[in-house]
Scaffold this motif. Structure first.
Motif, mmCIF file in Angstrom:
data_model
loop_
_atom_site.group_PDB
_atom_site.id
_atom_site.type_symbol
_atom_site.label_atom_id
_atom_site.label_comp_id
_atom_site.label_asym_id
_atom_site.label_seq_id
_atom_site.Cartn_x
_atom_site.Cartn_y
_atom_site.Cartn_z
ATOM 1 N N ASP A 2 1.013 -1.015 0.531
ATOM 2 C CA ASP A 2 0.115 0.440 -0.030
ATOM 3 C C ASP A 2 0.859 1.399 0.120
ATOM 4 O O ASP A 2 1.773 1.581 0.709
ATOM 5 C CB ASP A 2 -1.467 -0.270 1.076
ATOM 6 N N THR A 9 -9.391 8.380 4.828
ATOM 7 C CA THR A 9 -9.819 7.069 4.700
ATOM 8 C C THR A 9 -10.613 7.221 5.423
ATOM 9 O O THR A 9 -10.129 7.506 6.427
ATOM 10 C CB THR A 9 -8.484 6.666 4.519
ATOM 11 N N GLU A 11 -13.465 3.960 6.902
ATOM 12 C CA GLU A 11 -13.414 2.502 6.715
ATOM 13 C C GLU A 11 -15.219 2.504 7.577
ATOM 14 O O GLU A 11 -15.363 2.893 8.667
ATOM 15 C CB GLU A 11 -12.555 1.787 6.953
ATOM 16 N N ARG A 48 -4.906 -3.118 8.577
ATOM 17 C CA ARG A 48 -4.115 -3.617 7.257
ATOM 18 C C ARG A 48 -3.291 -2.634 7.108
ATOM 19 O O ARG A 48 -2.524 -2.416 5.886
ATOM 20 C CB ARG A 48 -4.132 -5.020 6.678
ATOM 21 N N ASN A 49 -4.160 -1.092 6.656
ATOM 22 C CA ASN A 49 -4.062 0.077 5.977
ATOM 23 C C ASN A 49 -3.419 0.960 6.910
ATOM 24 O O ASN A 49 -3.253 2.161 7.014
ATOM 25 C CB ASN A 49 -5.248 0.648 5.759
ATOM 26 N N ASP A 67 -8.596 7.441 9.291
ATOM 27 C CA ASP A 67 -7.231 8.054 9.315
ATOM 28 C C ASP A 67 -6.674 9.424 9.824
ATOM 29 O O ASP A 67 -7.576 9.994 10.069
ATOM 30 C CB ASP A 67 -6.504 7.621 8.275
#
Length: 92
Positions: A2, A9, A11, A48-49, A67
């Protein structure tokens, strides 16, 4: 691999992805902020990001992961923007 991005971001965890209400006091765990109108639980989580701020509303059953760029964006909003958001009725 990534690549970092300057795009915010946000989510949205799957519906039914339930967090447990924290019952452990202390400075290293979740932060609970509540009053008579709302309560939210805030945690720093590793995804995971990358690192996200997990904001969960047990009363509404809603949750969002933000984020650093999304949080930074919130920090420079005018107070009227936040007031306008509070005036909107959230979707059930």
């Amino acid at each position: 691999m990534d690549r970092p991005s300057n795009e915010p971001t946000v989510e949205r965890p799957d519906i039914g992805d339930v967090s447990a209400y924290p019952d452990r006091p202390g400075g290293d765990g979740p932060i609970v902020i509540a009053n008579e109108f709302a309560d939210v639980i805030i945690r720093k989580v590793q995804t995971r990001n990358g690192v996200r701020l997990d904001i969960w509303s047990p009363r509404r059953g809603s949750r969002v992961l933000l984020d650093a760029v999304a949080l930074d964006c919130l920090s420079f909003q005018e107070p009227d923007f936040i007031t306008d958001m509070l005036a909107r009725r959230p979707a059930p």
